[in-house]
Design an enzyme around this catalytic site. Structure first.
Site, mmCIF file in Angstrom:
data_model
loop_
_atom_site.group_PDB
_atom_site.id
_atom_site.type_symbol
_atom_site.label_atom_id
_atom_site.label_comp_id
_atom_site.label_asym_id
_atom_site.label_seq_id
_atom_site.Cartn_x
_atom_site.Cartn_y
_atom_site.Cartn_z
ATOM 1 N N HIS A 127 -6.900 4.223 5.884
ATOM 2 C CA HIS A 127 -6.092 3.786 4.740
ATOM 3 C C HIS A 127 -5.359 4.981 4.119
ATOM 4 O O HIS A 127 -4.238 4.851 3.637
ATOM 5 C CB HIS A 127 -6.990 3.096 3.707
ATOM 6 C CG HIS A 127 -6.244 2.513 2.542
ATOM 7 N ND1 HIS A 127 -5.253 1.555 2.684
ATOM 8 C CD2 HIS A 127 -6.314 2.760 1.216
ATOM 9 C CE1 HIS A 127 -4.769 1.251 1.492
ATOM 10 N NE2 HIS A 127 -5.391 1.970 0.588
ATOM 11 N N SER A 165 0.816 -1.220 0.000
ATOM 12 C CA SER A 165 0.000 0.000 0.000
ATOM 13 C C SER A 165 0.841 1.258 0.000
ATOM 14 O O SER A 165 1.688 1.449 0.868
ATOM 15 C CB SER A 165 -0.890 0.046 1.243
ATOM 16 O OG SER A 165 -1.935 -0.858 1.109
ATOM 17 N N ASN A 175 1.952 2.907 10.928
ATOM 18 C CA ASN A 175 1.222 3.387 12.117
ATOM 19 C C ASN A 175 1.472 2.441 13.277
ATOM 20 O O ASN A 175 1.888 1.302 13.077
ATOM 21 C CB ASN A 175 -0.286 3.416 11.814
ATOM 22 C CG ASN A 175 -0.797 2.068 11.308
ATOM 23 O OD1 ASN A 175 -0.698 1.780 10.105
ATOM 24 N ND2 ASN A 175 -1.292 1.242 12.199
ATOM 25 N N MET A 210 -2.463 -7.124 6.410
ATOM 26 C CA MET A 210 -3.552 -7.845 5.737
ATOM 27 C C MET A 210 -3.072 -8.547 4.475
ATOM 28 O O MET A 210 -3.865 -8.767 3.542
ATOM 29 C CB MET A 210 -4.675 -6.866 5.379
ATOM 30 C CG MET A 210 -5.170 -6.021 6.538
ATOM 31 S SD MET A 210 -6.389 -4.812 5.989
ATOM 32 C CE MET A 210 -6.532 -3.771 7.467
ATOM 33 N N SER A 211 -1.796 -8.885 4.405
ATOM 34 C CA SER A 211 -1.277 -9.517 3.179
ATOM 35 C C SER A 211 -0.060 -10.377 3.511
ATOM 36 O O SER A 211 0.163 -10.729 4.665
ATOM 37 C CB SER A 211 -0.863 -8.432 2.173
ATOM 38 O OG SER A 211 0.248 -7.712 2.667
ATOM 39 N N HIS A 251 -5.650 -8.844 -2.687
ATOM 40 C CA HIS A 251 -5.839 -9.253 -1.294
ATOM 41 C C HIS A 251 -7.012 -10.218 -1.112
ATOM 42 O O HIS A 251 -8.005 -10.151 -1.848
ATOM 43 C CB HIS A 251 -6.113 -8.032 -0.404
ATOM 44 C CG HIS A 251 -5.063 -6.978 -0.442
ATOM 45 N ND1 HIS A 251 -5.028 -6.021 -1.432
ATOM 46 C CD2 HIS A 251 -4.019 -6.725 0.384
ATOM 47 C CE1 HIS A 251 -3.988 -5.211 -1.202
ATOM 48 N NE2 HIS A 251 -3.355 -5.626 -0.119
ATOM 49 N N TYR A 309 -9.086 -9.939 1.272
ATOM 50 C CA TYR A 309 -10.269 -9.168 1.684
ATOM 51 C C TYR A 309 -11.028 -8.551 0.514
ATOM 52 O O TYR A 309 -12.130 -8.036 0.687
ATOM 53 C CB TYR A 309 -9.899 -8.091 2.713
ATOM 54 C CG TYR A 309 -8.984 -6.990 2.233
ATOM 55 C CD1 TYR A 309 -9.403 -6.053 1.290
ATOM 56 C CD2 TYR A 309 -7.692 -6.875 2.732
ATOM 57 C CE1 TYR A 309 -8.564 -5.048 0.851
ATOM 58 C CE2 TYR A 309 -6.841 -5.874 2.303
ATOM 59 C CZ TYR A 309 -7.287 -4.971 1.354
ATOM 60 O OH TYR A 309 -6.450 -3.986 0.929
ATOM 61 N N GLU A 310 -10.456 -8.596 -0.679
ATOM 62 C CA GLU A 310 -11.179 -8.067 -1.835
ATOM 63 C C GLU A 310 -12.249 -9.047 -2.317
ATOM 64 O O GLU A 310 -12.995 -8.741 -3.249
ATOM 65 C CB GLU A 310 -10.197 -7.756 -2.972
ATOM 66 C CG GLU A 310 -9.306 -6.566 -2.646
ATOM 67 C CD GLU A 310 -8.216 -6.349 -3.678
ATOM 68 O OE1 GLU A 310 -8.524 -5.809 -4.744
ATOM 69 O OE2 GLU A 310 -7.056 -6.746 -3.420
ATOM 70 N N ALA A 312 2.618 -2.487 4.022
ATOM 71 C CA ALA A 312 2.477 -1.533 5.118
ATOM 72 C C ALA A 312 1.891 -2.306 6.279
ATOM 73 O O ALA A 312 1.079 -3.211 6.085
ATOM 74 C CB ALA A 312 1.555 -0.400 4.702
ATOM 75 N N HIS A 363 -3.236 0.907 -5.074
ATOM 76 C CA HIS A 363 -2.677 -0.264 -5.758
ATOM 77 C C HIS A 363 -3.067 -0.163 -7.228
ATOM 78 O O HIS A 363 -4.248 -0.270 -7.565
ATOM 79 C CB HIS A 363 -3.271 -1.556 -5.187
ATOM 80 C CG HIS A 363 -2.755 -1.915 -3.825
ATOM 81 N ND1 HIS A 363 -1.794 -2.879 -3.624
ATOM 82 C CD2 HIS A 363 -3.056 -1.435 -2.614
ATOM 83 C CE1 HIS A 363 -1.544 -2.979 -2.335
ATOM 84 N NE2 HIS A 363 -2.303 -2.116 -1.691
HETATM 85 N N1 HPA Z 1 -3.326 -3.186 10.630
HETATM 86 C C1 HPA Z 1 -3.487 -3.935 9.534
HETATM 87 N N2 HPA Z 1 -2.980 -3.612 8.366
HETATM 88 C C2 HPA Z 1 -2.282 -2.479 8.270
HETATM 89 C C3 HPA Z 1 -2.074 -1.640 9.372
HETATM 90 C C4 HPA Z 1 -2.632 -2.007 10.618
HETATM 91 O O1 HPA Z 1 -2.503 -1.325 11.643
HETATM 92 N N3 HPA Z 1 -1.334 -0.585 8.937
HETATM 93 C C5 HPA Z 1 -1.100 -0.803 7.624
HETATM 94 N N4 HPA Z 1 -1.660 -1.940 7.205
#
Ligand code: HPA
Length: 272
Positions: A244, A28, A232, A208-209, A81, A83-84, A111, A59
């Site tokens: 996001h 991301s 983060n 998430m990947s 992903h 989740y898509e 990320a 993306h």
């Molecule tokens: N959680 C899940 N996926 C992420 C995060 C997070 O805090 N930051 C960037 N991708």
């Protein structure tokens, strides 16, 4: 599924006369790293038969074939992903395609949210191991020409590549951290309770990947390097709500740093 991979491979092979040595997946907000590649072919996912496409902001959804420091590479600018709405098997199809195109090593970037106290926004964490909370992409009929039914996962993230990444980071003057990545399904960010659980089971960063892509690569006997960019602090550990948009913004700030690191690693890995 295997027929679908072969169909997508045939349609890619038709378009591209190129043998990449290293495959790179950009996470991301990290897509801009592809701008530093001497591009030879660019192939949008939706132009390939049977290929899942990327539907997420940040993306772009294409393979870029070209050179980094004269090393032939293929880059996924945008990943697919779970989740898509794709199955885990579909989500790893692009990774399998890069391997079918000939790559010997994969660099997977993402990320992630920092869980461990010393993992702060802006840090880069090399993945030493993972925990996956997503169904394995190997569920279903196995094709032994791709790999074993029961692949060993004791060194999913190759020790040699990790050593190279440490050397590359030192050369680039980058302080690189290491830790365990946990893959949740998303697309919602985790709750603070889930983040506490992740910490308790030994996870250092959450995303998430990546974990399922690593499983597909290990299945096909390919070495993996995982790089998490900490965009983060994980939910409940920082003072901000997660979005996001912020993930993408923070990613943009480190694109150059990460790009230099990847260029160095590509050179070191291609000489092996
Ligand atoms: N959680 C899940 N996926 C992420 C995060 C997070 O805090 N930051 C960037 N991708």
């Amino acid at each position: 599924m295997w027929k679908r991979v072969e169909r997508a491979y045939a349609s890619l092979k038709n378009r591209v006369d190129f043998k990449p040595q290293i495959g790179i997946v950009l996470g991301s907000g990290l897509g801009a790293i592809a701008e530093n590649i001497e591009s030879v072919y660019s192939v949008p996912y939706d132009s390939l038969q049977g290929m899942p496409t990327s539907t997420v902001e940040g993306h772009s959804g294409r393979f870029v074939f070209g050179y980094i420091n004269r090393v032939p590479v293929v880059v996924m600018q945008g990943r697919v992903h779970y989740y898509e709405g794709y199955t885990p098997q579909e989500a790893v199809l692009p990774v399998r395609l890069m391997i079918r195109m000939g790559v010997k090593a994969l660099i997977l970037t993402n990320a992630a949210g920092g869980i461990r106290d010393d993992l702060n926004t802006g840090d880069v964490m090399m993945i030493s191991d993972h925990i996956s909370l997503v169904p394995s992409p190997l569920i279903g009929k196995n094709d032994p020409s791709y790999g074993d039914r029961f692949p060993d996962m004791s060194e999913a993230y190759d020790a040699g590549l990790r050593e190279m990444a440490r050397a590359a980071a030192a050369k680039a003057g980058l302080d690189i951290k290491e830790g365990v990545y946990i893959q949740f399904t998303g697309p919602n960010f985790e709750t603070p309770a889930e983040v506490r659980m992740a910490r308790a089971v030994g996870a250092d960063a959450v995303g998430m990947s990546t974990a399922i892509e690593t499983i597909a690569a290990v299945h096909m006997g390919i070495k993996v390097l995982g790089l998490s960019f900490i965009s983060n602090k994980a939910c409940g550990l920082g003072d901000q709500k997660l979005s996001h948009l912020d993930v993408q913004k923070e990613s943009l700030a480190v694109v150059d740093k990460l790009s230099d690191l990847i260029s160095e690693i590509v050179v070191l890995a291609s000489n092996k």
